[in-house]
Design a protein around this motif. Structure first.
Motif, PDB file in Angstrom:
ATOM      1  N   TRP A 180       0.860  -1.183   0.000  1.00 45.29           N
ATOM      2  CA  TRP A 180       0.000   0.000   0.000  1.00 45.29           C
ATOM      3  C   TRP A 180       0.895   1.232   0.000  1.00 45.29           C
ATOM      4  CZ3 TRP A 180      -4.677   0.128   3.900  1.00 45.29           C
ATOM      5  CH2 TRP A 180      -5.717   0.862   3.319  1.00 45.29           C
ATOM      6  N   SER A 181       1.420   1.552  -1.169  1.00 52.07           N
ATOM      7  CA  SER A 181       2.403   2.626  -1.286  1.00 52.07           C
ATOM      8  C   SER A 181       1.815   3.994  -0.985  1.00 52.07           C
ATOM      9  CB  SER A 181       3.024   2.621  -2.685  1.00 52.07           C
ATOM     10  OG  SER A 181       2.022   2.624  -3.690  1.00 52.07           O
ATOM     11  N   THR A 182       0.542   4.194  -1.326  1.00 54.60           N
ATOM     12  CA  THR A 182      -0.150   5.456  -1.046  1.00 54.60           C
ATOM     13  C   THR A 182      -1.489   5.127  -0.395  1.00 54.60           C
ATOM     14  OG1 THR A 182       0.877   6.430  -3.021  1.00 54.60           O
ATOM     15  CG2 THR A 182      -0.937   7.650  -2.000  1.00 54.60           C
ATOM     16  N   PRO A 183      -1.510   4.957   0.927  1.00 56.31           N
ATOM     17  CA  PRO A 183      -2.754   4.568   1.591  1.00 56.31           C
ATOM     18  C   PRO A 183      -3.846   5.627   1.460  1.00 56.31           C
ATOM     19  CG  PRO A 183      -0.856   4.208   3.018  1.00 56.31           C
ATOM     20  CD  PRO A 183      -0.383   5.031   1.854  1.00 56.31           C
ATOM     21  N   THR A 184      -5.071   5.150   1.394  1.00 54.11           N
ATOM     22  CA  THR A 184      -6.250   6.016   1.385  1.00 54.11           C
ATOM     23  C   THR A 184      -7.188   5.537   2.485  1.00 54.11           C
ATOM     24  OG1 THR A 184      -7.097   4.582  -0.380  1.00 54.11           O
ATOM     25  CG2 THR A 184      -6.140   6.692  -1.041  1.00 54.11           C
ATOM     26  N   PRO A 185      -8.098   6.395   2.944  1.00 56.47           N
ATOM     27  CA  PRO A 185      -9.015   5.965   4.000  1.00 56.47           C
ATOM     28  C   PRO A 185      -9.838   4.749   3.567  1.00 56.47           C
ATOM     29  CG  PRO A 185      -9.082   8.348   3.742  1.00 56.47           C
ATOM     30  CD  PRO A 185      -8.281   7.827   2.593  1.00 56.47           C
ATOM     31  N   VAL A 186     -10.082   3.848   4.513  1.00 56.27           N
ATOM     32  CA  VAL A 186     -10.910   2.675   4.233  1.00 56.27           C
ATOM     33  C   VAL A 186     -11.998   2.568   5.294  1.00 56.27           C
ATOM     34  CG1 VAL A 186      -9.211   1.321   2.948  1.00 56.27           C
ATOM     35  CG2 VAL A 186      -9.198   1.229   5.446  1.00 56.27           C
ATOM     36  N   ALA A 187     -13.123   2.041   4.869  1.00 56.44           N
ATOM     37  CA  ALA A 187     -14.276   1.855   5.752  1.00 56.44           C
ATOM     38  C   ALA A 187     -15.225   0.904   5.043  1.00 56.44           C
ATOM     39  CB  ALA A 187     -14.962   3.192   6.042  1.00 56.44           C
ATOM     40  N   VAL A 188     -16.325   0.575   5.675  1.00 55.63           N
ATOM     41  CA  VAL A 188     -17.313  -0.293   5.040  1.00 55.63           C
ATOM     42  C   VAL A 188     -17.930   0.450   3.857  1.00 55.63           C
ATOM     43  CG1 VAL A 188     -19.505  -1.487   5.316  1.00 55.63           C
ATOM     44  CG2 VAL A 188     -17.818  -1.526   7.172  1.00 55.63           C
ATOM     45  N   ALA A 189     -17.713  -0.068   2.663  1.00 53.75           N
ATOM     46  CA  ALA A 189     -18.259   0.555   1.461  1.00 53.75           C
ATOM     47  C   ALA A 189     -19.501  -0.171   0.965  1.00 53.75           C
ATOM     48  CB  ALA A 189     -17.204   0.602   0.358  1.00 53.75           C
ATOM     49  N   ASP A 190     -19.645  -1.440   1.319  1.00 55.82           N
ATOM     50  CA  ASP A 190     -20.797  -2.233   0.898  1.00 55.82           C
ATOM     51  C   ASP A 190     -21.302  -3.038   2.089  1.00 55.82           C
ATOM     52  OD1 ASP A 190     -22.697  -3.809  -0.256  1.00 55.82           O
ATOM     53  OD2 ASP A 190     -21.392  -4.722  -1.766  1.00 55.82           O
ATOM     54  N   PRO A 191     -22.268  -2.482   2.857  1.00 58.46           N
ATOM     55  CA  PRO A 191     -22.760  -3.172   4.049  1.00 58.46           C
ATOM     56  C   PRO A 191     -23.379  -4.533   3.759  1.00 58.46           C
ATOM     57  CG  PRO A 191     -23.444  -0.867   4.039  1.00 58.46           C
ATOM     58  CD  PRO A 191     -22.878  -1.151   2.682  1.00 58.46           C
TER      59      PRO A 191
END
Length: 209
Positions: free
Chosen positions: A136-147
């Protein structure tokens, strides 16, 4: 499908030095090193998962999701992002990145794929799965995208996975006993735990427990 591991030599100079043992393991690992469940000669639904290594304030980590609790297979189970390889996917790598984006919202442009593990068999769901390894060279925010598919998303520190106090053995519903990890209020077991445990063994990371 791939019977052996693959390493993309072109991207290796861009990887952090701490991933060198994982790259070395990729270059010698066999399907038998990873699982007792190998793909059948014919059949099985092609799938892919993303084993994404990152780095944050808590140190080196792996991205793990908790699957939705009402899914037909592997309900509520911690897993790597992933799923079926669709006809629109060019290959397993494309499928793993697409699924990770759909499930967690990560930007795949920030992921450097550096290899794949040999294909493995998931008897309960009939999938032949290609584990795709990424940095993950350039991390981005992650969260539940598909409940409908994901209950929670976790960046699990590798140090927590290596901590002997967090290691357990879990009896699978099919009867065999496999490795498990108690981390982030999750019990990681089954295919995902086996893959983590055996890859870390091959990399020389495992701490006796």
């Amino acid at each position: 499908m791939a019977p052996t591991a693959w390493v993309d030599d072109r991207v290796l100079p861009a990887l952090p030095r701490w991933l060198a043992p994982i790259v070395a393991a990729l270059q010698r690992i066999t399907p038998e090193d990873l699982s007792a469940f190998l793909p059948p000669p014919e059949g099985g639904r092609p799938g892919a998962v993303l084993m994404l290594f990152g780095e944050a304030d808590h140190g080196h980590d792996l991205l793990i999701i908790e699957r939705a609790h009402d899914m037909r297979s592997h309900a509520g189970q911690p897993a790597f992002p992933g799923g079926a390889i669709d006809a629109t996917d060019s290959d397993a790598i494309a499928a793993a990145l697409r699924e990770a984006q759909e499930e967690t919202g990560l930007d795949p442009r920030g992921v450097t794929v550096f290899g794949t593990l040999p294909d493995l068999w998931l008897p309960p769901s009939g999938f032949v799965v290609t584990p795709v390894l990424g940095w993950w060279s350039t991390p981005t925010p992650v969260a539940v995208a598909d409940p409908a598919e994901v209950a929670s998303v976790h960046r699990v520190p590798i140090a927590e996975l290596l901590e002997p106090a967090h290691r357990v053995e879990v009896r699978h519903p099919l009867g065999y006993v496999g490795p498990g990890f108690e981390v982030n209020n999750l019990l990681v077991w089954g295919f995902t735990a086996g893959l983590i445990s055996r890859l870390f063994d091959a990399a020389g990371w495992t701490i006796p427990w």
